[in-house]
Every structure is written in structure tokens, then in C-alpha cells.
Design an enzyme around this catalytic site. Structure first.
Site, PDB file in Angstrom:
ATOM      1  N   ASP A  26     -24.529 -20.245 -20.961  1.00 39.91           N
ATOM      2  CA  ASP A  26     -24.148 -20.746 -19.649  1.00 39.91           C
ATOM      3  C   ASP A  26     -24.929 -19.918 -18.623  1.00 39.91           C
ATOM      4  OD1 ASP A  26     -23.001 -22.048 -17.506  1.00 39.91           O
ATOM      5  OD2 ASP A  26     -20.940 -21.854 -18.224  1.00 39.91           O
TER       6      ASP A  26
HETATM    7  C1  BGC Z   1     -21.204 -24.104 -15.594  1.00 39.86           C
HETATM    8  C2  BGC Z   1     -21.859 -25.002 -16.604  1.00 39.86           C
HETATM    9  C3  BGC Z   1     -23.089 -25.623 -16.006  1.00 39.86           C
HETATM   10  C4  BGC Z   1     -24.035 -24.544 -15.528  1.00 39.86           C
HETATM   11  C5  BGC Z   1     -25.321 -25.051 -14.929  1.00 39.86           C
HETATM   12  C6  BGC Z   1     -22.179 -23.157 -14.944  1.00 39.86           C
HETATM   13  O1  BGC Z   1     -21.603 -22.542 -13.836  1.00 39.86           O
HETATM   14  O2  BGC Z   1     -20.171 -23.384 -16.197  1.00 39.86           O
HETATM   15  O3  BGC Z   1     -20.974 -25.985 -17.034  1.00 39.86           O
HETATM   16  O4  BGC Z   1     -23.705 -26.465 -16.933  1.00 39.86           O
HETATM   17  O5  BGC Z   1     -23.359 -23.777 -14.533  1.00 39.86           O
HETATM   18  O6  BGC Z   1     -25.127 -25.610 -13.703  1.00 39.86           O
END
Ligand code: BGC
Length: 758
Positions: free
Chosen positions: A284
Site C-alpha cells: 500500500d
Molecule cells: C489506500 C489504498 C490505495 C492507495 C493508492 C492508500 O491510501 O489504502 O487502498 O489503493 O492509497 O491510492
């Protein structure tokens, strides 16, 4: 994803607009399913041969990616980067594509309109999709998103959110598929399959136990192995089996003491050894904390690297490989897995167009509307309140900005929907302030009502003044209150009560005119202190870009509601295993909260890790309520219809497999869809009833059909830590047909043989 304030301004000022010129027809959702992806094993063999041809420098390039908003326009950056979540340069000499990543839980996301003017089709929240209990709805939604993503030149979608709803107040519940591992896993799998039918990669996310947003980057989620395997991990396992996602995204939080993205047990023992997963693990955004530990634990790619404290998989990984703390063979493995996911999904062999392609938005809006209609749940309907009487001359809609549109959830999943955002309110503070805005989709219930009922006077009043709302309700034959609760990634809601005095508004309207209904547009469960006085309630979730039309169709009976709750609605917050977000107090200091929930450590504010215990174990959601003998407000699986269904005496069979066969008949006056749910529990009562299977049947009035449901064996099993497998214990099991988890008819008892399932 998140931005820093000044950066957003700079970004939006330079505004990379997307050229929407027509070149060749884009893939359509309707064509989804063509071009079967190579199997993971064949892809792996091909990936292995590519790895042999890559230089060390090229391999190192593939294992980390940029966060575009932070690098666009910087010297030396590729010129084809567009604002989105991620970008990993490819290796053109070997045909390895650049990975162009977008968020995509509910549509191709475009948070804070980072790509000016670039709209996409917005599905209803994933909870609505889950509420349909319909795999074809999940698949169609995924296929639609994937088609739009490809047309917009993205080949990796950060989709497939399947964290189980353990807490009713979790800010991201609307992005997930509810509290049941079988339902959530199957629906996520189908949606992933749909996305990947376009020859692009989908993730499944966030592995694992990213169950609350409060302190998501610093909390340590604690759960025993058996409970984890029987609940959250089972949802991932099923989603992966069905969807074969090219990638798995590891979570921010720690799981039993190790960060998810450097958690050897999760990323290697479970995912690779036990599940045989061959694709790649991406982090993530801001979830990486080490080089050597992460690489050796099984993380293959550092995503959005600018959001981490350091570029762990760049120069530090090169050094680690050079000095042997990460074996060269491990780097090869990481790259092989990335390429396996890319090849198996079809992204390798179906290159993206260089330019944005046209999209059939009208057809895609229908996909969104069908999902909303299938997912709306009729919670209560007394005194024949619904469908709305055709004799009504005057209807007033109250509150919820029902004149302008429908609410959406906030955060990285935010879609800038076709038709734009009639309401868009930036946040002044809080963990989500830098990347979320309270946003409505332009699907006006008021207009939809007027279109469906041209002979009725349909008016709107905003509901701010309760006395005025009550007076308008009195004047009308029917009053409908639209009540909203906004939720967003990076924040949990601190109360399950509807905000902004809406409970009092509903009371005032119900007092003025008992011929009234409440439409809820909420991220998840809310409390309903007014329920006894309100004859009809529908849960419309965040109903997406055609939500207004879907709500009107359901209220007027043009669509017979068929959604079933994929989560329990508590009668009081105290009924839930944790009545409020753990760590909230600790994170009340805004700077600490922002750092913990949102920055990946870049802010320099240190917040101590804090534990979150899950005493419910694998008794998530409805199982907890049963174990604690608590009666919720609305049970998991609950949902009414305008039709009426009866079940015949079922025929059960046990032995190696549990099957139930029965006839279901529509004895109502209108066509409708029923969702019979099969629950099973051991006769010795060692665990509460579990949903082992379900069906969704569409029946004309008077028609009947035979339904056979075979139980998913892992739901009947206990996880054995010693044998490291699921084991069904031989013995007697009670079987029930449920209209919900709280309304079950005894179907009989069966004997099951002992059986092990890996
Ligand atoms: C989220 C993810 C997301 C990623 C990219 C993170 O803050 O938890 O679900 O895909 O950001 O935007």
C-alpha cells in the site's frame, strides 16, 4: 493515496488534462470475457524466461514505482506519466509494459479531480454490490471499470477491497464487501475477474486486517491464527481462487506484531506456501518500512515510493543484493512474480493505446444503475407504504440534497463521475483532509421522481429548518426524508448516529405526516431511534452515478427491491465487539492523527503503535451477535421484497458434502427476487451459525423453482493449527434456511464425515 496541501494546489494549477480524442473504439464492458488470460502457471514459466534476459538494473527498476503527483514534470521523469496512484516504468526491449496504476474500488478514481475534466462511471459502494448477493453484478461492475481503465490507459487497478467489516463505524466499510467471508470472498473474486477480463491487472486488498482507519499506519491488529484463517484470510483466499488477481496489496497496519508489508507469515507462509499464489505483492502507499526484512518476507514491489520514509527498493535494495542480505535469487523471484501477474492478466500481450480511447458511458451507466437497484435494501415496509401509491398527488422530498444528487464515499476510491460533482466540499481538518472531499454524484432523486411520476407534484425542501420540513410534509400526501452519513478513507466515524440533527428532522416529519419513508445514503450501519414511528426505510448505501434513478425505481415499484444486508446493523453501538474506534483518544491530537492515518511516516510525527484486539475471533458480524445472544436492529442478510416467497420442505444430504435442495415459490402478486440463505452450526454448539451458501432466484408471481445449494466446505470446518489445514469434524450439524441471519427456519440435521481441506 494522499497529497500534501500545497502540492495539491501546485498540481491542480498545472492541471494535466486528459485528451479525450477518439482514435479506435475502446473495449466495452459488454465485450468483457473475451481473450482468456494465460493461466498463472504458464505465465510463470514465461516470466522466468524473461527474468533470465533482464539486467540487474532493469530488475531493480521493476520493483518500485513512482507516486505520479509528486514527480510529474520533474527532470528525468518519463513524459507519459499522468496524475494517478502509481507508475512503474517498463522494459520496452523485452515488451514489458509500463505499469500505469489507478485506484478503482468503485470506478476509475480521480481524487480531488487531479486529472481535470476526466470523468468515469461511478458504481454504488461495494456494500451495495455485496448486498445483491449476485456474482453477475460484481463481475459486470468489475468488467465495466476495467474497460474504462484500459480506455484511459491504465493497466493496473487498485481494486478488490475485501477486508471484512469487523466494525460498523469503519470509514472504509463502503469500499468493502461486508462481514461474511464467503459472500465477500466470492463477490470480490467476481469483481476482480471482471476487471481482468480487459487484459489488465487487478489487486485484491488490503492483506490483512486493515479493519479500521483510526491509526491504520500504526496499529497492531492482533488475532490468533485459526480465527484469522477462518475469517479475514478466508475471504482473501476465496477472492484469489475465483479472481486470480495479478497482484495482492499488503496493508498499512501490523498483524500480530509485524507490518503487513514485511510480514513473512502472511506474505510467504500463507500466500505462497499454503495458497500457491504466483502473482506479485505490492505495498500500500506508504506501507513499507524496510528493505531487507520486506524483500525477504515476500514483498515484491514498493508502490508510490515517495510516500514512504525512504526509497527502500531502489538504491538500498541494490546494496542489499550486492552485499547478499537479500539474495540475488530473491530479486529474481520478486521480478518473476511481478511479470507473472502482468502476463497472466493479459496486460503483457494487450498493450495499452498511447492515447485515451472513447468509452460507451451510456452503457456503463446502466451497469451502475443495475448494481444500485440490485443492492438497495428495503429494511422496513409497513402499512403498505411502499411501493409509493400511484394515487398520491403531491410528494415532498426532504433533505440529503435530493434535488441535486446522491452522496459518495471519500478517499482514494473517489470517482469524478460522468455528469460532474454538483456538491464538492473540501475538508478543513482531519486525516482525510489532504485527499478527500465530500462529493455528490449528479443523479438527482428529485428529477428521477418527476420523470417517473409526471402527473404527481414532486417538491423538494432542504430539511435544514425542521418546522418548515414538517409543514411541507403535512401539505403533501407522502413525505420522503433523505438522510445521509458521509464516510471516508483515513477516518472512522465516531458515532453511529446520523449527523447534523437528521434524527430530529425524521421525527418532525414522521409526526407531521405518518405517510412517510426514509431513504438512507450511508457508508454503513446507522442507529435509527425513530424506527418505530417510520413505516418504511430503504438503505441505498452510496448508490453511485445512477443512484437517484435507482432509488426512484425502487420506491415506485418499477424495480422490486432484492438487496440483503451484507452487514449487521446494531441496535446500539455497545452491541458491537468494539463500540468505538480503538486508539481514537490517542489520535485526537490532529498532527498525530494525520501522521498516523495518512502520511506513511513522512510527517516526522511519531505515534506509538497500539494494539487492537479482536476478541470476536472468527465470529465476525452476525456470528458475534448470535454468540452473545444479542438482537441487532437489522440482521445480516435481512431485506424485504414487494413479493412473498415460501420454501418447501428441504431435502438434506450429508456425508462428505452438505447439500440442501428445496423449492421456492413466489406467492406474492408481483415478480421478485429472493435470496434464500443457508446457515449451519454444529449440533454441539461450538460455534454459532455460519452462512455456508445462498442462492438468488428471480420468480414471476405464482412461479416456483428448485434450488440446490452445496455448502462451501471451509465454512463448515475449523482451522487446525497443528495440521495447518481446514478440518471438518465428523458429527451432527443443524441446517437452517434463513431469510436473514436473524430469521431462520429449521431444515433438519445432517451427519458430516471428517474431512480435511487444504
Ligand atoms: C489506500 C489504498 C490505495 C492507495 C493508492 C492508500 O491510501 O489504502 O487502498 O489503493 O492509497 O491510492
Amino acid at each position: 493515496m494522499r497529497f500534501k496541501g500545497p502540492l495539491i494546489a501546485a498540481l491542480l494549477a498545472t492541471s494535466m488534462s486528459v485528451a479525450l480524442q477518439a482514435q479506435e473504439p475502446a473495449a466495452r464492458a459488454s465485450q468483457a470475457g473475451s481473450g482468456p488470460a494465460a493461466s498463472m502457471s504458464a505465465a510463470e514459466a514465461r516470466a522466468e524466461r524473461l527474468v533470465e534476459q533482464l539486467t540487474r538494473e532493469e530488475k531493480l527498476r521493476l520493483v518500485h514505482g513512482y507516486f505520479p503527483p509528486f514527480v510529474i514534470g520533474k527532470p528525468g521523469m518519463p513524459t507519459d506519466i499522468i496524475p494517478s496512484a502509481g507508475y512503474v516504468p517498463g522494459v520496452p526491449r523485452l515488451g514489458i509494459p509500463t505499469l500505469r496504476e489507478s485506484d478503482a474500488s468503485l470506478g476509475v478514481a480521480n481524487q480531488v479531480e487531479q486529472r481535470k475534466g476526466d470523468v468515469a462511471t461511478a458504481l454504488p459502494s461495494s456494500l451495495a454490490t455485496a448486498a445483491s448477493f449476485d456474482p453477475t453484478i460484481a463481475y459486470a461492475g468489475g468488467a465495466m471499470i476495467g474497460a474504462e481503465a484500459r480506455a484511459k490507459t491504465f493497466n493496473v487497478l487498485l481494486a478488490g477491497g475485501v477486508n471484512l467489516t469487523r466494525d460498523p463505524w469503519n470509514g472504509r466499510n463502503f469500499e468493502y464487501l461486508g462481514e461474511d467471508p464467503l459472500l465477500a470472498g466470492r463477490m470480490a473474486g467476481e469483481s476482480i475477474r471482471g476487471v481482468q477480463s480487459n487484459g489488465i491487472v487487478s489487486t485484491v486488498k488490503h492483506l490483512a486486517l486493515n479493519s479500521q482507519e483510526t491509526g491504520r499506519m500504526v496499529l497492531n491488529a492482533k488475532l490468533g491464527e485459526a480465527a484469522l484463517r477462518e475469517s479475514d484470510l478466508l475471504a482473501f483466499q476465496i477472492a484469489i481462487e475465483i479472481g486470480q488477481p495479478g497482484s495482492v496489496m499488503c496493508a498499512y497496519n501490523q498483524v500480530n506484531g509485524d507490518y503487513a508489508c514485511e510480514n513473512r507469515h502472511l506474505l510467504t507462509d500463507v500466500l505462497r506456501t499454503d495458497w500457491g499464489y504466483k502473482g506479485f505483492v505490492m505495498s500500500d502507499w506508504g506501507a513499507v518500512h524496510s528493505t531487507v526484512k520486506a524483500a525477504n518476507a515476500g514483498l515484491d514491489q514498493q508502490s508510490g515510493q515517495e510516500l514512504d520514509k525512504a526509497l527502500y527498493f531502489g538504491a538500498p535494495l541494490a546494496k542489499a543484493v550486492a552485499d547478499g542480505t537479500v539474495a540475488a535469487a530473491q530479486l529474481d523471484t520478486m521480478v518473476r512474480r511481478i511479470l507473472t501477474g502482468v502476463i497472466a492478466s493479459g496486460a503483457m500481450d494487450r498493450p495499452l493505446s498511447a492515447t485515451v480511447q472513447p468509452i460507451d458511458y451510456a452503457a456503463h451507466a446502466d451497469v451502475a444503475q443495475r448494481a444500485a437497484e440490485a443492492g438497495i435494501v428495503l429494511l422496513k415496509n409497513e402499512r403498505n407504504m411502499l411501493p409509493l401509491a400511484r394515487t398520491a398527488k403531491r410528494i415532498v422530498l426532504i433533505g440529503g440534497h435530493a434535488d441535486l444528487g446522491v452522496l459518495s464515499g471519500g478517499g482514494s476510491s473517489q470517482v469524478r463521475s460522468v455528469g460532474g460533482a454538483p456538491i464538492e466540499i473540501p475538508l478543513k481538518s482531519g486525516a482525510a483532509a489532504s485527499f478527500a472531499r465530500l462529493t455528490y454524484h449528479a443523479s438527482s432523486p428529485l428529477q428521477a421522481f418527476r420523470k417517473l411520476a409526471p402527473d404527481v407534484v414532486v417538491e423538494f425542501i432542504d430539511g435544514g429548518d425542521h418546522a418548515a420540513a414538517a409543514a411541507a410534509a403535512k401539505k403533501a400526501d407522502i413525505a420522503i426524508v433523505f438522510a445521509t452519513q458521509w464516510q471516508t478513507e483515513a477516518q472512522d466515524t465516531e458515532t453511529l448516529a446520523l449527523p447534523d440533527g437528521q434524527d430530529a428532522l425524521i421525527e418532525a416529519v414522521a409526526t407531521a405526516n405518518p405517510r412517510m419513508a426514509v431513504v438512507l445514503e450511508t457508508g454503513g450501519p446507522v442507529l435509527m431511534p425513530w424506527l418505530d414511528r417510520v413505516p418504511a426505510v430503504i438503505e441505498a448505501w452510496y448508490p453511485g452515478q445512477r443512484g437517484g434513478e435507482a432509488i426512484a425505481n425502487v420506491l415506485f415499484g418499477a424495480v422490486n427491491p432484492s438487496g440483503r444486508l451484507p452487514i449487521t446493523f446494531p441496535a446500539a453501538a455497545e452491541q458491537a465487539p468494539r463500540p468505538a474506534p480503538v486508539g481514537l483518544e490517542r489520535l485526537k491530537d490532529p498532527a498525530a492523527a494525520t501522521a498516523a492515518a495518512n502520511s506513511g511516516g513522512g510527517s516526522g510525527v511519531t505515534v506509538d503503535h497500539f494494539p487492537v484486539d479482536y476478541p470476536e475471533g472468527s465470529n465476525v458480524g452476525y456470528r458475534w451477535y448470535e454468540a452473545k445472544a444479542q438482537k441487532p436492529l437489522f440482521a445480516f442478510g435481512h431485506g424485504l421484497s414487494y413479493a412473498k416467497f415460501v420454501y418447501s420442505k428441504p431435502i438434506l444430504s450429508g456425508g462428505k458434502e452438505m447439500t440442501i435442495r428445496f423449492t421456492i415459490k413466489n406467492v406474492g402478486k408481483v415478480a421478485g427476487i429472493d435470496v434464500p440463505q443457508i446457515y449451519t452450526r454444529p449440533a454441539d454448539g461450538r460455534w454459532p451459525a455460519r452462512l455456508v451458501g445462498y442462492a438468488r432466484v428471480d420468480l414471476q408471481p405464482g412461479a416456483s423453482t428448485e434450488v440446490t445449494v452445496t455448502a462451501e466446505p471451509r465454512i463448515l470446518a475449523d482451522w487446525s493449527e497443528a495440521a495447518r489445514r481446514f478440518e471438518i469434524a465428523s458429527g451432527r450439524y443443524r441446517v437452517e434456511i434463513g431469510r436473514s441471519a436473524g430469521d431462520r427456519e429449521n431444515a433438519g440435521e445432517i451427519q458430516l464425515e471428517a474431512r480435511a481441506i487444504r
